[in-house]
Design an enzyme around this catalytic site. Structure first.
Site, PDB file in Angstrom:
ATOM      1  N   ASP A 205      68.535  15.472  49.375  1.00 22.41           N
ATOM      2  CA  ASP A 205      69.377  14.865  48.720  1.00 22.41           C
ATOM      3  C   ASP A 205      70.354  14.016  49.619  1.00 22.41           C
ATOM      4  O   ASP A 205      70.813  14.586  50.584  1.00 22.41           O
ATOM      5  CB  ASP A 205      70.208  15.747  47.587  1.00 22.41           C
ATOM      6  CG  ASP A 205      71.304  15.089  46.706  1.00 22.41           C
ATOM      7  OD1 ASP A 205      70.728  14.458  45.801  1.00 22.41           O
ATOM      8  OD2 ASP A 205      72.363  15.012  47.047  1.00 22.41           O
ATOM      9  N   GLU A 259      66.106  11.203  50.439  1.00 24.69           N
ATOM     10  CA  GLU A 259      66.579  10.209  49.536  1.00 24.69           C
ATOM     11  C   GLU A 259      67.553   9.223  50.341  1.00 24.69           C
ATOM     12  O   GLU A 259      68.768   9.920  50.705  1.00 24.69           O
ATOM     13  CB  GLU A 259      67.568  10.940  48.474  1.00 24.69           C
ATOM     14  CG  GLU A 259      68.172   9.941  47.376  1.00 24.69           C
ATOM     15  CD  GLU A 259      69.405  10.360  46.774  1.00 24.69           C
ATOM     16  OE1 GLU A 259      69.669   9.709  45.724  1.00 24.69           O
ATOM     17  OE2 GLU A 259      70.075  11.263  47.165  1.00 24.69           O
TER      18      GLU A 259
HETATM   19  C1  GLC Z   1      71.798  12.057  44.889  1.00 20.60           C
HETATM   20  C2  GLC Z   1      71.230  12.732  43.274  1.00 20.60           C
HETATM   21  C3  GLC Z   1      72.268  12.629  42.462  1.00 20.60           C
HETATM   22  C4  GLC Z   1      73.421  13.478  42.737  1.00 20.60           C
HETATM   23  C5  GLC Z   1      73.867  12.933  43.936  1.00 20.60           C
HETATM   24  C6  GLC Z   1      75.013  13.836  44.627  1.00 20.60           C
HETATM   25  O1  GLC Z   1      72.010  10.767  44.601  1.00 20.60           O
HETATM   26  O2  GLC Z   1      70.292  11.891  43.162  1.00 20.60           O
HETATM   27  O3  GLC Z   1      71.796  12.810  40.981  1.00 20.60           O
HETATM   28  O4  GLC Z   1      74.432  13.258  41.715  1.00 20.60           O
HETATM   29  O5  GLC Z   1      73.094  12.956  44.780  1.00 20.60           O
HETATM   30  O6  GLC Z   1      74.232  15.195  44.948  1.00 20.60           O
END
Ligand code: GLC
Ligand code: CA
Length: 537
Positions: A205, A259
């Site tokens: 994440d 991500e």
């Molecule tokens: C990422 C996740 C999202 C979350 C954020 C903070 O972007 O996909 O859903 O709110 O991180 O953890």
């Protein structure tokens, strides 16, 4: 399915389960692991090769589970660790791999580390795990700097003894200090904990945000500074080299999937070097409008950036953070990337769904791996009219509703007509945590499974072909000459994909037979907003 010669993450079709909204086994209105286990055969029939679970760990749910109290426990709302282990096993029996979500940037404010930090004094080792600072102003009444939370409002919250702590997201998500070796050790242990339980991959994440410039300098929020004080710092690469060593220490190598939201493809690709992450989500593609030139440019740029590091590309149309693509593509103006999350008062849902069908054939034919967000196989649109008092996303509340937030793409799935929640929960279950639109009765999975013209059946057909077609997944792509606003490419082996984004029907290539089309074809013409896979001779 033909066995692939390459590693699974280089080609897999991966299905994202957002556990809270997938299926509710015990009837409390919240999706859970029992619900997932009861639907594994559905996922197997769909033809996916892996499931990515959004966080299922112990959490107060300030950010829907992205605020983790303990990575080694399953939240009781979702089930138990024993159940997760069974689920991993049952998925493996169906040749489905499992990816879990690990959140390194922050933990929950109820995590043992943060509770200890609150109890400890300024400058204590407990506080060193986070970013505690004195405030500015005469009595420290102003936050240490001007940084803003990505969810709206200041990125700092004051604690009773007067210090402030940093949270790039909600105040319930204090940022960890990755310069501290204890943080690094703990996360490597968390990876081992899940790898030891048979998990095949980790989704990382907010992967590009972990490291911060320790001077915590202010910057001009209106331009993207270079260097940025917390986006894409070089220290991040060191973290993932450590993680890669953990993943590679397992004989059947495990995959790391980042991500990584970065505008610059060259910077993005650095996360995919041979000793770092295996793949990362490609959000540029998701941000493209329904526009042939923009899509083609994005595809070329993505492939070029990945080729440099020999990493496979990934293709994503929707996830739990953005407006569902049936709605995005159904907007009157889809030309810009802006507003992958915005209110959509005027949407032509039929048009959006028609384009979504073509887009599915496009993404599944591109080189690399493809992600499917739960419900996109049902053609679900964004839910726009959730009442304010039912909305849950901190983005909505922290921006006073200026940003609609992400509840609209997280509405519980419709499975069948058996119960008042369209099969999401059992008969007599509590109402779902977000309200389902009545129009979703028609979109339920059971009805679609028996309708050959449904979105679900298109996904079945395309995923089955994708699994059998040796040229698909990882490998080269060659563009073919095509009329304006038409994308045409071959993947070799006589496989051709044509997507018509123009307003006019376009002739199909000669000497070809149709493998699958996103709309019924009449004669040798491909209608507007339609895609087709062909065998060419
Ligand atoms: C990422 C996740 C999202 C979350 C954020 C903070 O972007 O996909 O859903 O709110 O991180 O953890
Ligand atoms: Ca439940």
């Amino acid at each position: 399915m033909t066995p692939r010669t390459t590693d699974w993450w280089r080609h897999a079709a991966i299905y994202q389960v957002y556990p809270r909204s997938f299926a509710d086994g015990n009837g409390d209105g919240i999706g859970d692991l029992a619900g997932v286990r009861s639907r594994l055969d559905y996922l197997h029939r769909l033809g996916i090769e892996a499931i990515w679970f959004s966080p299922w760990y112990l959490t107060p749910m300030a950010d829907a589970g992205y605020d983790v109290t303990d990575f080694r426990q399953i939240d009781p709302r979702f089930g138990t660790l024993a159940e997760a282990e069974k689920l991993i096993d049952e998925a493996h029996q169906r040749n489905i791999r499992i990816i879990v979500d690990v959140v390194p940037n922050h933990v929950s404010n109820e995590h043992a580390w943060f509770l200890a930090a609150l109890d400890a004094a300024p400058d204590s080792p407990e506080r060193e795990l986070f970013w505690f600072r004195d405030g500015r102003g005469e009595s420290g009444e102003l936050p240490p700097n001007e940084w803003q939370s990505i969810f709206g409002g200041p990125a700092w919250t004051r604690v009773p003894d007067g210090q402030w702590y940093l949270h790039l997201f909600a105040p319930e998500q204090p940022d960890l200090n990755w310069r501290n070796p204890l943080v690094r050790d703990e996360y490597e242990e968390v990876l081992r904990f899940w790898f030891d339980r048979g998990v095949d991959g980790i989704r990382v994440d907010s992967a590009a945000m972990c490291s911060k410039d320790p001077a915590l300098p202010d910057y001009d929020h209106t331009v993207f500074p270079d260097p940025h004080p917390y986006v894409d710092l070089d220290e991040n690469h060191d973290i993932y080299r450590g993680w890669r060593a953990v993943a590679d220490s397992y004989p059947d190598k495990r995959a790391l999937i980042g991500e990584v939201w970065l505008a610059d493809p060259a910077r993005f690709a650095r996360y995919l070097r041979a000793d770092e992450l295996h793949t990362a989500f490609n959000f540029d593609f998701l941000g493209c409008g329904w526009d042939a030139l923009a899509l083609r440019a994005c595809i070329d740029q993505t492939l070029a950036a990945h080729a440099g590091v020999e990493a496979p590309s990934t293709w994503v149309l929707s996830n739990h953070d953005v407006t569902r693509h049936v709605t995005r593509y159904g907007r009157p103006d889809t030309s810009t990337a802006a507003g992958i999350r915005q209110y959509n008062p005027v949407v032509d849902e039929d048009l959006g769904r028609r384009r979504a069908r073509a887009a599915a054939l496009l993404t599944m034919a591109l080189p690399g791996a493809v992600y499917i967000y739960q419900g996109e196989e049902l053609g679900l649109p964004e839910v726009e009219n959730i009442p304010a008092d039912r909305r849950d996303d901190p983005i909505y509340h922290r921006t006073q509703g200026k940003d609609p937030g992400r509840d609209g793409c997280r509405v519980p799935l419709p499975w069948d007509e058996s119960t008042e929640t369209y099969g999401f929960g059992p008969a007599g279950a509590d109402r779902p945590w977000l309200p389902q639109p009545t129009a979703w009765a028609q979109l339920n999975a059971a009805a679609q499974e028996s309708d050959p013209a449904s979105m679900l059946r298109l996904y079945h057909t395309a995923l089955a072909l994708r699994g059998e077609e040796p040229a698909l997944g990882d490998g080269p792509l060659t563009w073919l000459p095509a009329p304006e606003k038409v994308l045409a490419f071959t993947r070799g082996g006589g496989f051709t994909c044509v997507i018509n984004l123009s307003e006019a029907a376009t002739p199909l290539p000669p000497n070809s037979t149709v493998l699958v089309a996103s709309q019924p074809l009449t004669g040798a013409l491909l209608p507007p907003d339609t895609g087709v896979w062909l065998r060419t001779f």
